[in-house]
Design an enzyme around this catalytic site. Structure first.
Site, mmCIF file in Angstrom:
data_model
loop_
_atom_site.group_PDB
_atom_site.id
_atom_site.type_symbol
_atom_site.label_atom_id
_atom_site.label_comp_id
_atom_site.label_asym_id
_atom_site.label_seq_id
_atom_site.Cartn_x
_atom_site.Cartn_y
_atom_site.Cartn_z
ATOM 1 N N GLU A 319 0.865 -1.197 0.000
ATOM 2 C CA GLU A 319 0.000 0.000 0.000
ATOM 3 C C GLU A 319 0.889 1.231 0.000
ATOM 4 O O GLU A 319 2.007 1.187 0.522
ATOM 5 C CB GLU A 319 -0.862 0.036 1.279
ATOM 6 N N LYS A 321 2.512 4.359 1.434
ATOM 7 C CA LYS A 321 2.722 4.821 2.814
ATOM 8 C C LYS A 321 2.552 6.336 2.797
ATOM 9 O O LYS A 321 3.445 7.079 2.361
ATOM 10 C CB LYS A 321 4.114 4.444 3.323
ATOM 11 N N ARG A 326 -1.647 9.479 11.601
ATOM 12 C CA ARG A 326 -2.537 8.336 11.764
ATOM 13 C C ARG A 326 -3.824 8.775 12.437
ATOM 14 O O ARG A 326 -3.803 9.587 13.373
ATOM 15 C CB ARG A 326 -1.866 7.272 12.618
ATOM 16 N N ARG A 341 -2.226 8.327 16.821
ATOM 17 C CA ARG A 341 -1.394 7.124 16.978
ATOM 18 C C ARG A 341 -1.126 6.861 18.460
ATOM 19 O O ARG A 341 -0.942 5.755 18.901
ATOM 20 C CB ARG A 341 -0.070 7.403 16.252
ATOM 21 N N GLU A 473 5.682 8.433 1.302
ATOM 22 C CA GLU A 473 7.028 8.150 1.823
ATOM 23 C C GLU A 473 7.603 6.854 1.274
ATOM 24 O O GLU A 473 8.780 6.584 1.441
ATOM 25 C CB GLU A 473 6.947 7.978 3.338
ATOM 26 N N LYS A 478 2.120 -5.645 3.616
ATOM 27 C CA LYS A 478 1.405 -6.357 4.692
ATOM 28 C C LYS A 478 0.965 -7.740 4.217
ATOM 29 O O LYS A 478 0.552 -7.886 3.062
ATOM 30 C CB LYS A 478 0.146 -5.570 5.086
ATOM 31 N N LYS A 497 7.629 -1.530 6.536
ATOM 32 C CA LYS A 497 7.615 -0.233 5.849
ATOM 33 C C LYS A 497 8.862 -0.133 4.984
ATOM 34 O O LYS A 497 9.960 -0.464 5.430
ATOM 35 C CB LYS A 497 7.476 0.934 6.826
HETATM 36 P P1 AMP Z 1 6.434 5.179 10.990
HETATM 37 O O1 AMP Z 1 5.722 6.313 11.663
HETATM 38 O O2 AMP Z 1 7.587 5.590 10.103
HETATM 39 O O3 AMP Z 1 6.773 4.057 11.933
HETATM 40 O O4 AMP Z 1 5.412 4.520 9.935
HETATM 41 C C1 AMP Z 1 4.211 3.949 10.323
HETATM 42 C C2 AMP Z 1 3.087 4.930 10.085
HETATM 43 O O5 AMP Z 1 2.824 5.077 8.693
HETATM 44 C C3 AMP Z 1 1.745 4.480 10.626
HETATM 45 O O6 AMP Z 1 1.666 4.694 12.011
HETATM 46 C C4 AMP Z 1 0.771 5.325 9.830
HETATM 47 O O7 AMP Z 1 0.582 6.564 10.483
HETATM 48 C C5 AMP Z 1 1.512 5.612 8.525
HETATM 49 N N1 AMP Z 1 0.897 5.022 7.330
HETATM 50 C C6 AMP Z 1 0.797 5.648 6.132
HETATM 51 N N2 AMP Z 1 0.226 4.864 5.230
HETATM 52 C C7 AMP Z 1 -0.076 3.696 5.834
HETATM 53 C C8 AMP Z 1 -0.687 2.480 5.396
HETATM 54 N N3 AMP Z 1 -1.070 2.296 4.146
HETATM 55 N N4 AMP Z 1 -0.825 1.483 6.327
HETATM 56 C C9 AMP Z 1 -0.413 1.658 7.596
HETATM 57 N N5 AMP Z 1 0.166 2.784 8.061
HETATM 58 C C10 AMP Z 1 0.338 3.801 7.181
#
Ligand code: AMP
Length: 665
Positions: A319, A321, A326, A341, A473, A478, A497
């Site tokens: 998906e 990112k 969040r 979050r 990003e 998943k 990620k």
């Molecule tokens: P990080 O903050 O770098 O750990 O990345 C995780 C965060 O990416 C999650 O907590 C979400 O806020 C964000 N995010 C963006 N797109 C997605 C997606 N498709 N699925 C899950 N999280 C996502």
């Protein structure tokens, strides 16, 4: 620090324990006919013992025994005692905060301890410890009438009332309440009261450890005398089950007010996932609209081939990112809540999200849901995705929809609950099907996360490039069918990620906590000019230093940070900080999380991050760290974990080895 041992907690807790005699000096038996209630002194006594102990296991044991005594003798006080231990007044998402400033406390201390305000202020400036000043000077005061001992419940209720006070006269009413408490408090109670009010109460146990102690206490109460004859392995097993089940329940139902009465009235069996009692009450203790679920988290990964290795034939999806914030959106009976979050309520921050939502689902058939999504700023002119920094310019609280200048689009990627039914145990493929069935996209306002279900490396690479071109990003990858349930609070290896940065060989940013600071020199004199940063190790419950930092800050930013951090200054290094003391001008109680970019990681003789995980005696340090931004969406204990630091170090070493191979070929 003790070496980890699987049965060490059991060993400590197997010693016989009598809830009457162990606390007899601070918690005497009630007079016949009277109700047994927990004196505040019993809580304070445990806190003082914990503060004086350097072993985390010993601290958990002390707390377990206090909680076991409370569960056995005065279960009606358990909620109050637990809130006092973690120094909160309500579940996190209710946003209830004591908000008592130092000025008010200085006034109360001066009035209750027979000192002038100027004298208290001067002493406070010298020692930085208002609690100590209050305790020492209160002791010197002669009291004519012995005050009635404070009960834990009275203190907790007073705290809660103060946190909820609003309107006219708040300052006066708060002052009166604190004065009454301080006047009735004796010895160390005075100290703990002031520390709690200053939000400097952390005594060496973070909330997860306190929850573990609660789980252990329930297990011990259920096992009773059987504990003494069980093998250590069996006892440890029971302790672990209770602690992990309770933790899991809290991830889904983060409310002491709801969980504790249920566990108290149905007993320990409620903590055993396979028991019939648990099955009967599962609904009571699972997710529901209005209570934020701890979000599932992802692991970083450095390339598509790593993903394929990791998922090993499992079906998966990629998906976009999105680079926003969040948002867990809850709906029930016409009411919408938006949670961050970090489980904070953001409903007021996003009136536009609240107003758009009813138009993207059928109210006739949908009565309740919880969805997981990313809210992203979009350009008002073109609708193009904007970076997170743009979103940061929106106000944080009580925003009126008409004042919104930075529009957002909701990108939904998961659904956790629908029409009274939790969906956590379904696979992502099934949850996604439900999400698509229930919601209808609305251009520029509500969309599904763009996805690609393919395991073809070239297709994924193209999809990644597309996502970056669209302003994202990178990708979130998943599992779809197998190992694809929604696991609250887990940094799951089934959510990976993939950011562009990692693939370019640049280290991912780390989210670190400033634990110490250095005053600036020259034109920066008087403001903080450098900081000592730390990661968090949940295993040992300590913040471990990882680097010093002084670059990446504008002068204005340093002034702002100095102001923000000033209330967290503390004279002594907290016991749960693992760091060299030399050179630190001021220690900071953990309060902020900063995103930091670094060139690389190296083994260090002076820092302690991930000590024991890569090198038995040395930690890991960041080289050339640079401040990127403050992560307002994270709490200190959500910062980069020691385990992650170790993984980053290992994957960097692996990348270097690979490069070496290429060069030598
Ligand atoms: P990080 O903050 O770098 O750990 O990345 C995780 C965060 O990416 C999650 O907590 C979400 O806020 C964000 N995010 C963006 N797109 C997605 C997606 N498709 N699925 C899950 N999280 C996502």
């Amino acid at each position: 620090m003790e070496p980890p041992s699987v049965t060490s907690m059991a060993k400590l807790l197997q010693e016989p324990f009598d809830p009457m005699s162990c606390v007899a000096n601070v918690w005497p038996a009630p007079t016949p006919g009277a109700q047994d209630t927990v004196p505040y002194a019993a809580v304070v006594d445990a806190m003082v013992d914990i503060s004086a102990t350097s072993s985390r296991l010993e601290c958990v044991k002390i707390l377990t025994r206090l909680l076991l005594a409370v569960i056995t003798r005065a279960p009606a006080d358990l909620i109050a005692v637990f809130y006092l231990v973690i120094n909160k007044q309500a579940p996190q998402h209710e946003g209830v905060e004591l908000g008592i400033g130092d000025a008010l406390l200085l006034k109360v201390v001066s009035e209750c301890c027979g000192m002038t305000e100027a004298r208290v202020k001067e002493a406070y400036q010298q020692t930085g410890d208002l609690a100590e000043i209050a305790q020492n000077n209160k002791q010197k005061q002669a009291t004519l009438v012995q005050p009635k001992p404070l009960s834990a419940k009275t203190v907790f209720q007073s705290f809660k009332q103060m946190a909820l006070m609003s309107g006219k006269d708040v300052m006066r009413r708060r002052t009166d309440t604190i004065k009454k408490l301080v006047r009735d408090a004796q010895g160390a109670e005075v100290n703990l009261l002031i520390r709690a009010l200053q939000q400097k109460m952390r005594i060496g146990l973070a909330e997860p450890s306190a929850l573990a102690a609660l789980g252990y206490a329930f297990a011990l109460q259920f096992l009773g005398a059987r504990c003494a004859v069980m093998t250590l392995d069996d006892l440890q097993n029971a302790l672990n089950i209770a602690a992990s089940t309770l933790a899991r329940i809290f991830y889904e139902v983060p409310s002491i007010d709801i969980v504790l009465p249920a566990v108290l009235s149905h007993g320990f069996l409620l903590l055993v996932p396979r028991s019939s009692v648990f099955a009967r009450h599962q609904r009571d203790l699972s997710i529901r609209p209005g209570l934020p679920v701890k979000p599932q988290l992802a692991h970083p990964t450095s390339g598509i081939s790593v993903v394929l290795d990791r998922f090993n034939e499992r079906k998966f999806t990629s998906e976009y990112k999105y680079d926003g914030e969040r948002a867990q959106i809850h709906y029930e009976n016409g009411k919408i809540h938006v949670f961050s979050r970090n489980s904070e309520t953001h409903t007021d921050k996003y009136p536009d999200v609240v107003s758009v939502l009813p138009s993207v689902f059928e109210k006739a058939t949908v009565t309740s849901f919880i969805i997981d999504s990313e809210v992203v700023a979009v350009s008002p002119e073109t609708g193009a995705l904007q970076a997170f920094q743009v979103l940061q310019h929106r106000g944080r609280k009580n925003i009126a929809e008409k004042d919104v200048t930075i529009p957002v689009c909701i990108f939904a990627f998961d659904i956790l609950y629908l029409n009274g039914e939790p969906l956590l145990d379904r696979s992502l493929e099934q949850r996604r099907a439900v999400l698509y069935q229930i919601f209808t996209p609305l251009p520029g306002k509500f969309a599904f996360a763009t996805h690609l279900d393919s395991d073809n490396v070239e297709d994924i690479q193209k999809f990644l490039d597309q996502s970056i071109a669209a302003g994202c990003e990178g990708l979130m990858i998943k599992t779809l069918e197998e190992e694809a349930t929604y696991t609250p609070a887990k940094r799951s290896h089934f959510w990976l990620k993939l950011k562009k940065d990692y693939m370019d060989g640049v280290t991912d940013t780390l989210d670190l906590v400033p634990i110490g600071a250095f005053y600036g020199k020259g034109k920066r004199a008087g403001v903080l000019g450098g900081f000592l940063l730390a990661c968090y190790d949940a295993e040992s419950d300590e913040y471990q230093s990882i680097c010093k930092i002084g670059t990446g800050f504008q002068d204005e930013a340093l002034e702002k940070l100095t102001g923000e951090l000033r209330p967290s200054f503390t004279a002594e290094k907290p016991r749960y900080y693992r760091a060299e003391t030399a050179g630190v001008d001021v220690w900071l109680i953990e309060s902020q999380v900063w995103e930091i970019k670094a060139a690389d990681l190296s083994i260090s003789p002076v820092h302690y991050a991930a000590i024991g995980l890569v090198d038995p005696a040395k930690g890991i340090a960041l080289r050339f760290p640079r401040y990127v931004r403050t992560r307002e969406d994270k709490k200190p204990c959500d910062c980069t974990a020691a385990q992650q630091v170790a993984e980053m170090y290992r994957s960097q070493s692996l990348a270097i080895q690979k490069e070496d191979v290429v060069v030598s070929e």
